[in-house]
Design a protein around this motif. Structure first.
Motif, PDB file in Angstrom:
ATOM      1  N   SER A  34       0.807  -1.213   0.000  1.00  0.00           N
ATOM      2  CA  SER A  34       0.000   0.000   0.000  1.00  0.00           C
ATOM      3  C   SER A  34       0.844   1.269   0.000  1.00  0.00           C
ATOM      4  O   SER A  34       1.940   1.320   0.572  1.00  0.00           O
ATOM      5  CB  SER A  34      -0.916   0.002   1.229  1.00  0.00           C
ATOM      6  OG  SER A  34      -1.589   1.232   1.353  1.00  0.00           O
ATOM      7  N   ASN A  35       0.295   2.322  -0.647  1.00  0.00           N
ATOM      8  CA  ASN A  35       0.897   3.661  -0.582  1.00  0.00           C
ATOM      9  C   ASN A  35       0.297   4.508   0.540  1.00  0.00           C
ATOM     10  O   ASN A  35       0.543   5.714   0.603  1.00  0.00           O
ATOM     11  CB  ASN A  35       0.701   4.382  -1.913  1.00  0.00           C
ATOM     12  CG  ASN A  35       1.464   3.729  -3.047  1.00  0.00           C
ATOM     13  OD1 ASN A  35       2.601   3.286  -2.872  1.00  0.00           O
ATOM     14  ND2 ASN A  35       0.843   3.648  -4.209  1.00  0.00           N
ATOM     15  N   ASP A  36      -0.462   3.882   1.398  1.00  0.00           N
ATOM     16  CA  ASP A  36      -1.099   4.571   2.526  1.00  0.00           C
ATOM     17  C   ASP A  36      -0.059   4.732   3.641  1.00  0.00           C
ATOM     18  O   ASP A  36      -0.175   4.156   4.718  1.00  0.00           O
ATOM     19  CB  ASP A  36      -2.298   3.738   2.996  1.00  0.00           C
ATOM     20  CG  ASP A  36      -3.136   4.423   4.053  1.00  0.00           C
ATOM     21  OD1 ASP A  36      -2.975   5.650   4.248  1.00  0.00           O
ATOM     22  OD2 ASP A  36      -3.946   3.738   4.703  1.00  0.00           O
ATOM     23  N   TYR A  37       0.964   5.551   3.373  1.00  0.00           N
ATOM     24  CA  TYR A  37       2.160   5.607   4.203  1.00  0.00           C
ATOM     25  C   TYR A  37       1.880   5.967   5.654  1.00  0.00           C
ATOM     26  O   TYR A  37       2.577   5.511   6.566  1.00  0.00           O
ATOM     27  CB  TYR A  37       3.163   6.607   3.614  1.00  0.00           C
ATOM     28  CG  TYR A  37       3.586   6.288   2.211  1.00  0.00           C
ATOM     29  CD1 TYR A  37       4.132   5.045   1.882  1.00  0.00           C
ATOM     30  CD2 TYR A  37       3.441   7.223   1.187  1.00  0.00           C
ATOM     31  CE1 TYR A  37       4.507   4.745   0.585  1.00  0.00           C
ATOM     32  CE2 TYR A  37       3.825   6.945  -0.105  1.00  0.00           C
ATOM     33  CZ  TYR A  37       4.354   5.699  -0.405  1.00  0.00           C
ATOM     34  OH  TYR A  37       4.725   5.408  -1.696  1.00  0.00           O
ATOM     35  N   LEU A  38       0.875   6.805   5.879  1.00  0.00           N
ATOM     36  CA  LEU A  38       0.576   7.258   7.241  1.00  0.00           C
ATOM     37  C   LEU A  38      -0.648   6.563   7.825  1.00  0.00           C
ATOM     38  O   LEU A  38      -1.113   6.937   8.899  1.00  0.00           O
ATOM     39  CB  LEU A  38       0.375   8.778   7.246  1.00  0.00           C
ATOM     40  CG  LEU A  38       1.548   9.598   6.689  1.00  0.00           C
ATOM     41  CD1 LEU A  38       1.235  11.088   6.750  1.00  0.00           C
ATOM     42  CD2 LEU A  38       2.842   9.288   7.434  1.00  0.00           C
ATOM     43  N   CYS A  39      -1.166   5.560   7.110  1.00  0.00           N
ATOM     44  CA  CYS A  39      -2.338   4.785   7.546  1.00  0.00           C
ATOM     45  C   CYS A  39      -3.535   5.689   7.836  1.00  0.00           C
ATOM     46  O   CYS A  39      -4.321   5.419   8.764  1.00  0.00           O
ATOM     47  CB  CYS A  39      -1.991   3.922   8.774  1.00  0.00           C
ATOM     48  SG  CYS A  39      -0.815   2.604   8.411  1.00  0.00           S
ATOM     49  N   LEU A  40      -3.676   6.735   7.036  1.00  0.00           N
ATOM     50  CA  LEU A  40      -4.788   7.658   7.244  1.00  0.00           C
ATOM     51  C   LEU A  40      -6.079   7.184   6.589  1.00  0.00           C
ATOM     52  O   LEU A  40      -7.156   7.695   6.914  1.00  0.00           O
ATOM     53  CB  LEU A  40      -4.426   9.050   6.720  1.00  0.00           C
ATOM     54  CG  LEU A  40      -3.420   9.817   7.589  1.00  0.00           C
ATOM     55  CD1 LEU A  40      -2.959  11.093   6.896  1.00  0.00           C
ATOM     56  CD2 LEU A  40      -4.019  10.137   8.951  1.00  0.00           C
ATOM     57  N   SER A  41      -6.003   6.194   5.694  1.00  0.00           N
ATOM     58  CA  SER A  41      -7.218   5.735   5.021  1.00  0.00           C
ATOM     59  C   SER A  41      -8.217   5.129   6.007  1.00  0.00           C
ATOM     60  O   SER A  41      -9.422   5.140   5.754  1.00  0.00           O
ATOM     61  CB  SER A  41      -6.884   4.715   3.934  1.00  0.00           C
ATOM     62  OG  SER A  41      -6.453   3.488   4.501  1.00  0.00           O
TER      63      SER A  41
END
Length: 370
Positions: A34-41
């Motif tokens: 995943s490109n959700d680097y900061l897990c904000l999704s």
């Protein structure tokens, strides 16, 4: 006839081991894709903000120039402040931002200099423009200058276009040198900071990483679909650039605007990024991953970004499947996404990963490829 022709082409793709298929996301495996680097999704505050944004309805119902201009300008003002620029403009996706910005600004009689490893959306934007395009060698300042020395006098405007952080290699463009060259040759820099925003420069991106101040000849492009955890793209720059794009950029003018709920979510993501603790945690995880991956001989140099290319060539898909069978999803990347011979496992880490996760991945990769 049409169907049989498509079948023949698909068979060729299969024979060349380039066939792709959709894979349903699983929640029971360790995800390094995943490109959700900061897990904000999946951040609870972001999700609540999205729910609150549903008060405007499911969709924006039209383009920004008709019925679709709802809460979008609030986010644009905040993004301009965040990137320290005069204005910002939202697009429905990062892809549509690149093709829309480049094709609108770069015209016949202009010259584009594009890094060899730029993202497909930059390449497509260059193709859609009427400008001449020259490719300079990846992050190679000498190659860039050589082309300018030979070609500059033949063109009206010069555009140097580069990713800030390159999506497949995780390396960083030499923006200090590129900006200096642009100033010397009276050019404009367009930097796609999709993988730099939220990651580098205390979250503000690649320019801040190099302590470069935004100026009239720098245009920053970003996405809301990576560190922001959502969907959408944006461009930041001087007032005249944004006004010109509103009036000429086809992918902006003729696209339905982002759903207002996603705009609300992005506003909350931006607030959390600005607090700083998530970007700091990501950098801590990058340092941990560097140490562990070095021990398993997976990397030769420490990374400054959360992207790790494990070059495996023809074994790439075999190794990716082996990892999946052992509970880890790390996708194999093949041509044409990367050059032939440089097929790789693209490892992408985030703030949710732990040191034991890096150990597990490192051990499995080491067992498989050593």
């Amino acid at each position: 006839m049409f169907r049989s022709e498509l079948r023949r082409e698909l068979e060729t793709i299969m024979r060349n081991n380039l066939y792709r298929s959709l894979r349903k996301k699983r929640e029971d495996i360790l995800d390094f894709s995943s490109n959700d680097y900061l897990c904000l999704s999946k951040h609870p505050e972001v999700i609540e903000a999205v729910k609150e944004g549903l008060k405007y309805g499911l969709g924006s119902t039209g383009s920004r120039l008709t019925s679709g201009n709802i809460n979008h300008e609030i986010l644009e003002e905040r993004l301009a402040e965040f990137k320290e620029t005069e204005r910002a403009l939202l697009y429905p996706t990062g892809y549509s931002t690149n093709i829309g910005v480049i094709s609108a600004l770069c015209k016949r009689g202009d010259l584009i200099l594009s890094d060899r490893l730029n993202h497909a959306s930059i390449i497509d934007g260059c193709r859609l423009s009427r400008a001449d395009v020259e490719i300079y060698e990846h992050c190679n300042v000498e190659s860039l200058v050589n082309i300018l020395e030979e070609k500059r006098k033949n063109y009206n405007n010069i555009f140097i276009i580069t990713d800030g952080v390159f999506s497949m290699d995780g390396d960083i463009a030499p923006l200090e040198d590129i900006k200096r060259i642009a100033d010397e040759y009276n050019g404009v820099v367009i930097v796609d900071d999709a993988h730099g925003t939220g990651v580098l420069g205390r979250g503000k991106g690649t320019l801040k990483h190099f302590n470069l101040k935004p100026s009239d000849n720098i245009i920053q492009i970003g996405t809301l679909s990576k560190a922001f955890g959502g969907l959408g793209g944006f461009v930041c720059g001087i007032e005249e650039v944004i006004e010109y794009l509103i009036n000429t950029s086809r992918s902006f003018i003729y696209s339905t605007a982002l759903p207002p709920s996603l705009v609300s979510g992005a506003l909350k993501s931006l607030e959390l990024i600005e607090e700083g603790h998530l970007t700091k945690k990501l950098q801590e995880n990058i340092r941990s991953a560097n140490r562990i991956f070095r021990r398993y001989n997976l990397i030769e140099e420490d990374s400054l970004t959360p992207i790790y290319p494990i070059i495996l060539g023809d074994r790439t898909m075999e190794v990716s499947e082996y990892l999946l069978k052992n509970g880890i999803y790390a996708p194999g990347i093949r041509y044409p996404s990367v050059p032939k011979g440089l097929e790789r496992i693209r490892v992408s880490i985030n703030v949710g990963h732990r040191e034991e996760d890096f150990e597990r991945l490192g051990r499995l990769l080491n067992d498989c490829i050593s």
